[in-house]
Design a protein around this motif. Structure first.
Motif, PDB file in Angstrom:
ATOM      1  N   PRO A 165       0.815  -1.228   0.000  1.00 23.82           N
ATOM      2  CA  PRO A 165       0.000   0.000   0.000  1.00 23.82           C
ATOM      3  C   PRO A 165       0.841   1.268   0.000  1.00 23.82           C
ATOM      4  N   ASN A 166       1.977   1.226   0.712  1.00 27.74           N
ATOM      5  CA  ASN A 166       2.851   2.405   0.740  1.00 27.74           C
ATOM      6  C   ASN A 166       3.470   2.673  -0.630  1.00 27.74           C
ATOM      7  N   ALA A 167       3.887   1.601  -1.297  1.00 26.83           N
ATOM      8  CA  ALA A 167       4.488   1.765  -2.626  1.00 26.83           C
ATOM      9  C   ALA A 167       3.461   2.355  -3.599  1.00 26.83           C
ATOM     10  N   HIS A 168       2.228   1.846  -3.525  1.00 23.81           N
ATOM     11  CA  HIS A 168       1.169   2.410  -4.371  1.00 23.81           C
ATOM     12  C   HIS A 168       0.935   3.886  -4.018  1.00 23.81           C
ATOM     13  N   TYR A 169       0.988   4.190  -2.734  1.00 28.15           N
ATOM     14  CA  TYR A 169       0.750   5.569  -2.292  1.00 28.15           C
ATOM     15  C   TYR A 169       1.800   6.513  -2.868  1.00 28.15           C
ATOM     16  N   TRP A 170       3.096   6.119  -2.758  1.00 32.67           N
ATOM     17  CA  TRP A 170       4.146   7.004  -3.266  1.00 32.67           C
ATOM     18  C   TRP A 170       4.081   7.147  -4.773  1.00 32.67           C
ATOM     19  N   LEU A 171       3.692   6.070  -5.461  1.00 32.64           N
ATOM     20  CA  LEU A 171       3.508   6.191  -6.907  1.00 32.64           C
ATOM     21  C   LEU A 171       2.355   7.144  -7.219  1.00 32.64           C
ATOM     22  N   GLY A 172       1.293   7.045  -6.416  1.00 27.08           N
ATOM     23  CA  GLY A 172       0.177   7.984  -6.595  1.00 27.08           C
ATOM     24  C   GLY A 172       0.629   9.414  -6.412  1.00 27.08           C
ATOM     25  N   GLN A 173       1.439   9.656  -5.395  1.00 19.83           N
ATOM     26  CA  GLN A 173       1.948  11.006  -5.136  1.00 19.83           C
ATOM     27  C   GLN A 173       2.841  11.497  -6.277  1.00 19.83           C
ATOM     28  N   LEU A 174       3.700  10.618  -6.754  1.00 20.91           N
ATOM     29  CA  LEU A 174       4.622  10.995  -7.830  1.00 20.91           C
ATOM     30  C   LEU A 174       3.860  11.345  -9.110  1.00 20.91           C
ATOM     31  N   TYR A 175       2.876  10.525  -9.458  1.00 20.14           N
ATOM     32  CA  TYR A 175       2.088  10.800 -10.668  1.00 20.14           C
ATOM     33  C   TYR A 175       1.193  12.025 -10.465  1.00 20.14           C
ATOM     34  N   PHE A 176       0.660  12.179  -9.257  1.00 21.26           N
ATOM     35  CA  PHE A 176      -0.193  13.329  -8.966  1.00 21.26           C
ATOM     36  C   PHE A 176       0.597  14.633  -9.110  1.00 21.26           C
ATOM     37  N   ALA A 177       1.854  14.629  -8.646  1.00 20.08           N
ATOM     38  CA  ALA A 177       2.702  15.816  -8.732  1.00 20.08           C
ATOM     39  C   ALA A 177       2.981  16.198 -10.176  1.00 20.08           C
ATOM     40  N   LYS A 178       2.950  15.212 -11.075  1.00 20.65           N
ATOM     41  CA  LYS A 178       3.193  15.470 -12.498  1.00 20.65           C
ATOM     42  C   LYS A 178       1.882  15.645 -13.268  1.00 20.65           C
ATOM     43  N   SER A 179       0.770  15.685 -12.521  1.00 19.91           N
ATOM     44  CA  SER A 179      -0.563  15.845 -13.124  1.00 19.91           C
ATOM     45  C   SER A 179      -0.909  14.699 -14.077  1.00 19.91           C
ATOM     46  N   GLU A 180      -0.310  13.534 -13.847  1.00 23.57           N
ATOM     47  CA  GLU A 180      -0.700  12.343 -14.600  1.00 23.57           C
ATOM     48  C   GLU A 180      -1.815  11.678 -13.800  1.00 23.57           C
ATOM     49  N   LEU A 181      -3.012  12.270 -13.897  1.00 24.89           N
ATOM     50  CA  LEU A 181      -4.100  11.940 -12.986  1.00 24.89           C
ATOM     51  C   LEU A 181      -4.635  10.520 -13.137  1.00 24.89           C
ATOM     52  N   ALA A 182      -4.640   9.980 -14.343  1.00 26.27           N
ATOM     53  CA  ALA A 182      -5.151   8.628 -14.539  1.00 26.27           C
ATOM     54  C   ALA A 182      -4.294   7.612 -13.779  1.00 26.27           C
ATOM     55  N   LEU A 183      -2.973   7.758 -13.889  1.00 23.88           N
ATOM     56  CA  LEU A 183      -2.066   6.847 -13.185  1.00 23.88           C
ATOM     57  C   LEU A 183      -2.122   7.079 -11.681  1.00 23.88           C
ATOM     58  N   ALA A 184      -2.208   8.355 -11.285  1.00 24.08           N
ATOM     59  CA  ALA A 184      -2.309   8.665  -9.851  1.00 24.08           C
ATOM     60  C   ALA A 184      -3.560   8.031  -9.265  1.00 24.08           C
TER      61      ALA A 184
END
Length: 246
Positions: A165-184
């Motif tokens: 869950p943590n790994a998914h969370y950090w990936l969500g944060q990384l994609y969210f920061a780049k505005s790649e919303l679908a992946l986030a």
């Protein structure tokens, strides 16, 4: 009193209340007699110069106002990005602190439909090292692309990891920061399935923010309200309440 004299006196009155210009005002004595025509022309030139000066000043003021608006927008944008960066950094510091202080514990997966996590150390030292290395790519090296690749590789290598869950969370944060919303959204959705994850509240908050950005106001409101209801008094709930008030 003839029309030339009236015209001269009218122009003289206008010049007397106007802002000073480079040329000195014409002496009153020049307004009579044969010099009336040249005086009028001189006054007209002075008024034209004054009007041009005002036009130039207005243009400069408008240009300065535009530049100030642009600077203000840049400052506000930089301030927002800085706040977002600081928020992510605080999350990362908390994550590292958890890694350093948690005691080793075996991985536990709930047998129910909603998985759970103990969020402690794995018994697999390689798994621990690779996860912490991926986190450090963000925190210490600011290598966000490298961190994205490392977390994706980690989930492939350790699909049942205690850190899933943590790994998914950090990936969500990384994609969210780049505005790649679908992946986030994909990764935050994965986090939301772990009922006991400490990242679930913030993941749901981010899902609400993504829904809001995508124009799904009703969906966003539902998610924000869910965070407030399920995590009362938390930082995520406080942020969700602010979103609901917008």
């Amino acid at each position: 009193m003839n029309s030339n004299t009236l015209r001269s006196l009218s122009l003289a009155l206008l010049v007397s209340v106007a802002a000073p210009v480079a040329a000195a005002p014409a002496p009153v004595t020049e307004l009579g007699g044969g010099s009336s025509s040249s005086s009028v022309e001189r006054l007209e030139r002075m008024l034209e110069a004054r009007n041009q000066m005002q036009i130039d000043m207005q243009r400069q003021l408008e240009q300065m106002a535009g530049e100030l608006d642009e600077l203000r927008g840049t400052v506000e944008r930089n301030s927002y990005e800085l706040n977002q960066m600081l928020e992510r950094q605080r999350d990362l510091y908390r994550e590292i602190d958890t890694l350093r202080t948690a005691k080793p514990a075996p991985a536990v997966e709930s047998k129910s439909e909603t998985p759970a996590t103990t969020e402690a150390y794995s018994n697999n030292q390689s798994e621990n090292a690779e996860y912490e290395s991926a986190v450090n790519l963000i925190l210490k090296e600011k290598n966000y692309q490298g961190a994205t690749e490392s977390f994706n590789a980690f989930l492939t290598k350790y699909p049942q990891s205690i850190y899933k869950p943590n790994a998914h969370y950090w990936l969500g944060q990384l994609y969210f920061a780049k505005s790649e919303l679908a992946l986030a959204k994909q990764h935050f959705d994965a986090v939301s399935q772990f009922a006991k994850s400490s990242k679930r509240a913030d993941a749901m908050l981010k899902l609400g923010m993504i829904a809001d950005r995508e124009g799904d106001k009703a969906g966003a409101k539902t998610l924000f309200q869910k965070v407030v209801t399920e995590y009362p008094g938390s930082t995520s709930a406080s942020q969700a309440e602010k979103q609901l008030k917008k």
